[in-house]
Scaffold this motif. Structure first.
Motif, PDB file in Angstrom:
ATOM      1  N   ARG A  85       1.043  -1.203   0.085  1.00 40.51           N
ATOM      2  CA  ARG A  85       0.025   0.035   0.087  1.00 40.51           C
ATOM      3  C   ARG A  85       0.855   1.222   0.158  1.00 40.51           C
ATOM      4  O   ARG A  85       0.612   1.876  -0.735  1.00 40.51           O
ATOM      5  N   ASP A  86       1.848   1.225   0.775  1.00 35.71           N
ATOM      6  CA  ASP A  86       2.619   2.613   0.967  1.00 35.71           C
ATOM      7  C   ASP A  86       3.516   2.920  -0.255  1.00 35.71           C
ATOM      8  O   ASP A  86       3.808   3.847  -0.839  1.00 35.71           O
ATOM      9  N   LYS A  87       3.957   1.500  -1.120  1.00 33.42           N
ATOM     10  CA  LYS A  87       4.474   1.834  -2.361  1.00 33.42           C
ATOM     11  C   LYS A  87       3.526   2.248  -3.264  1.00 33.42           C
ATOM     12  O   LYS A  87       4.017   3.185  -4.327  1.00 33.42           O
ATOM     13  N   LEU A  88       2.294   1.989  -3.581  1.00 37.24           N
ATOM     14  CA  LEU A  88       1.281   2.284  -4.186  1.00 37.24           C
ATOM     15  C   LEU A  88       1.166   4.077  -4.175  1.00 37.24           C
ATOM     16  O   LEU A  88       0.910   4.656  -5.025  1.00 37.24           O
ATOM     17  N   ILE A  89       0.897   4.509  -2.977  1.00 32.82           N
ATOM     18  CA  ILE A  89       0.802   5.558  -2.460  1.00 32.82           C
ATOM     19  C   ILE A  89       1.770   6.688  -2.931  1.00 32.82           C
ATOM     20  O   ILE A  89       1.434   7.577  -3.558  1.00 32.82           O
ATOM     21  N   ALA A  90       3.173   6.197  -2.871  1.00 35.38           N
ATOM     22  CA  ALA A  90       4.328   6.916  -3.424  1.00 35.38           C
ATOM     23  C   ALA A  90       4.095   7.002  -4.947  1.00 35.38           C
ATOM     24  O   ALA A  90       4.332   7.982  -5.319  1.00 35.38           O
ATOM     25  N   GLU A 110      -6.508  -5.889  -5.478  1.00 32.68           N
ATOM     26  CA  GLU A 110      -7.608  -5.218  -4.352  1.00 32.68           C
ATOM     27  C   GLU A 110      -7.042  -4.266  -3.389  1.00 32.68           C
ATOM     28  O   GLU A 110      -7.811  -3.162  -3.302  1.00 32.68           O
ATOM     29  N   THR A 111      -5.670  -4.085  -3.129  1.00 28.02           N
ATOM     30  CA  THR A 111      -4.931  -3.153  -2.765  1.00 28.02           C
ATOM     31  C   THR A 111      -5.214  -1.955  -3.382  1.00 28.02           C
ATOM     32  O   THR A 111      -5.324  -0.798  -2.991  1.00 28.02           O
ATOM     33  N   LEU A 112      -4.766  -2.181  -4.583  1.00 27.38           N
ATOM     34  CA  LEU A 112      -4.881  -0.789  -5.635  1.00 27.38           C
ATOM     35  C   LEU A 112      -6.163  -0.380  -5.664  1.00 27.38           C
ATOM     36  O   LEU A 112      -6.596   0.703  -5.720  1.00 27.38           O
ATOM     37  N   LEU A 113      -7.148  -1.228  -5.872  1.00 27.56           N
ATOM     38  CA  LEU A 113      -8.657  -0.854  -6.087  1.00 27.56           C
ATOM     39  C   LEU A 113      -9.037  -0.050  -4.869  1.00 27.56           C
ATOM     40  O   LEU A 113      -9.838   0.785  -4.960  1.00 27.56           O
ATOM     41  N   LEU A 139      -4.569 -10.088  -8.699  1.00 32.42           N
ATOM     42  CA  LEU A 139      -5.573 -10.747  -7.933  1.00 32.42           C
ATOM     43  C   LEU A 139      -5.119 -11.348  -6.559  1.00 32.42           C
ATOM     44  O   LEU A 139      -4.088 -12.250  -6.794  1.00 32.42           O
ATOM     45  N   ARG A 140      -5.336 -10.948  -5.362  1.00 33.85           N
ATOM     46  CA  ARG A 140      -4.972 -11.768  -4.306  1.00 33.85           C
ATOM     47  C   ARG A 140      -3.248 -11.535  -4.141  1.00 33.85           C
ATOM     48  O   ARG A 140      -2.849 -12.080  -2.917  1.00 33.85           O
ATOM     49  N   GLY A 141      -2.687 -10.775  -4.921  1.00 34.11           N
ATOM     50  CA  GLY A 141      -1.219 -10.732  -4.530  1.00 34.11           C
ATOM     51  C   GLY A 141      -0.283 -11.906  -4.811  1.00 34.11           C
ATOM     52  O   GLY A 141       0.787 -11.919  -4.595  1.00 34.11           O
ATOM     53  N   PHE A 142      -0.808 -12.801  -5.637  1.00 33.40           N
ATOM     54  CA  PHE A 142      -0.047 -13.873  -5.956  1.00 33.40           C
ATOM     55  C   PHE A 142       0.994 -13.542  -7.122  1.00 33.40           C
ATOM     56  O   PHE A 142       0.829 -12.329  -7.464  1.00 33.40           O
TER      57      PHE A 142
END
Length: 283
Positions: A214-219, A252-255, A232-235
């Motif tokens: 999540r922190d990486k996506l925010i950055a 899911e984290t990105l969405l 999907l599901r981070g696999f």
């Protein structure tokens, strides 16, 4: 508000799984993801079945897909010119991706070629794509550093981008192959490469532990990134790397993050829920 382009990566999610996933199951799963309406779908690869046994049925999977339900582009990964020639022979393949590593050690591990040889391969892949109306996409693998001790710096990454742009490449993805990037490093490198080469399309393909994703996506979002790869599901993860299959960023984290920021994705929620439920059959 800019459009956020999402590439869903079932190929990356499945390739490291040791038991063979039935062709019919792969095709059904990818069809469900096509129904969701992602911008691109990294659906398979045309590589040696000895190197990646899970992807030996990519052509069969492709033949079972119904493209009429979606405008989603299909992306196939290749490791050499022969793979690119096979990929472009299929009308339904829109984008051909090649993992170009800024780490000599990993380029040899991943494609059995040196960086110098990989540059020549890219030149031929780009020509093959352009003749056949396909988009060449270059992943800048080990873009945020590597565990092998090879030289790395933003300037080294930029130098390779410069050479690849001169070959006619316009689509790139900075790839954190082993999950070593930090939020600060992501923002810094993305802005540096994007600012140095304003004419390219620059995305991110991040591998990460769930706790750090999540922190990486925010950055990345705050740095202006509008193109993301996720699974999907981070696999997922790269079976050629020493990363214990550190997974992809979870879709899911990105969405969820885009939802919190009020950014519309245009994805079909019911189709997404159906794909999520079916993923239990795949993984």
């Amino acid at each position: 508000m800019p459009h956020i382009s999402i590439t869903e990566c079932p190929r990356d999610a499945m390739q490291g799984i040791r038991h063979f996933i039935a062709t019919e199951v792969k095709a059904a799963y990818i069809q469900l993801l096509l129904n969701v309406g992602f911008d691109r779908l990294d659906f398979g690869s045309f590589v040696s079945p000895k190197a990646v046994p899970q992807m030996k049925d990519t052509a069969e999977v492709l033949k079972q897909l119904d493209r009429s339900v979606s405008a989603t582009q299909l992306l196939a990964i290749v490791a050499n010119v022969r793979g690119a020639e096979e990929a472009v022979s299929y009308a339904d393949v829109d984008v051909v991706g090649f993992p170009f590593s800024v780490s000599e050690t990993f380029q040899l591990r991943n494609t059995n070629h040196t960086i110098a040889q990989a540059l020549e391969i890219v030149k031929e892949i780009v020509a093959t794509c352009h003749v056949n109306g396909k988009v060449p996409l270059i992943y800048l693998s080990m873009g945020f550093g590597n565990p092998y001790g090879d030289p790395w710096s933003p300037a080294i990454v930029a130098d390779y981008v410069d050479r690849l742009v001169a070959m006619g490449v316009r689509d790139f993805a900075l790839a954190d192959t082993v999950g070593t990037s930090t939020p600060e490093g992501i923002a810094r490198l993305y802005q540096y490469i994007g600012g140095t080469f304003p004419g390219i399309s620059l995305g991110l393909h991040l591998h990460s532990t769930p706790a750090e994703g999540r922190d990486k996506l925010i950055a990345a979002l705050d740095a202006g990134c509008t193109r993301f790869d996720a699974a999907l599901r981070g696999f997922g993860g790269c079976p050629m790397a020493d990363d214990q299959l550190t997974g992809n960023i979870a879709t899911e984290t990105l969405l969820q993050l885009l939802y919190e920021r009020g950014i519309e994705t245009g994805l079909k929620e019911e189709a997404w829920a159906e794909a999520l439920a079916y993923s239990n059959e795949v993984f």
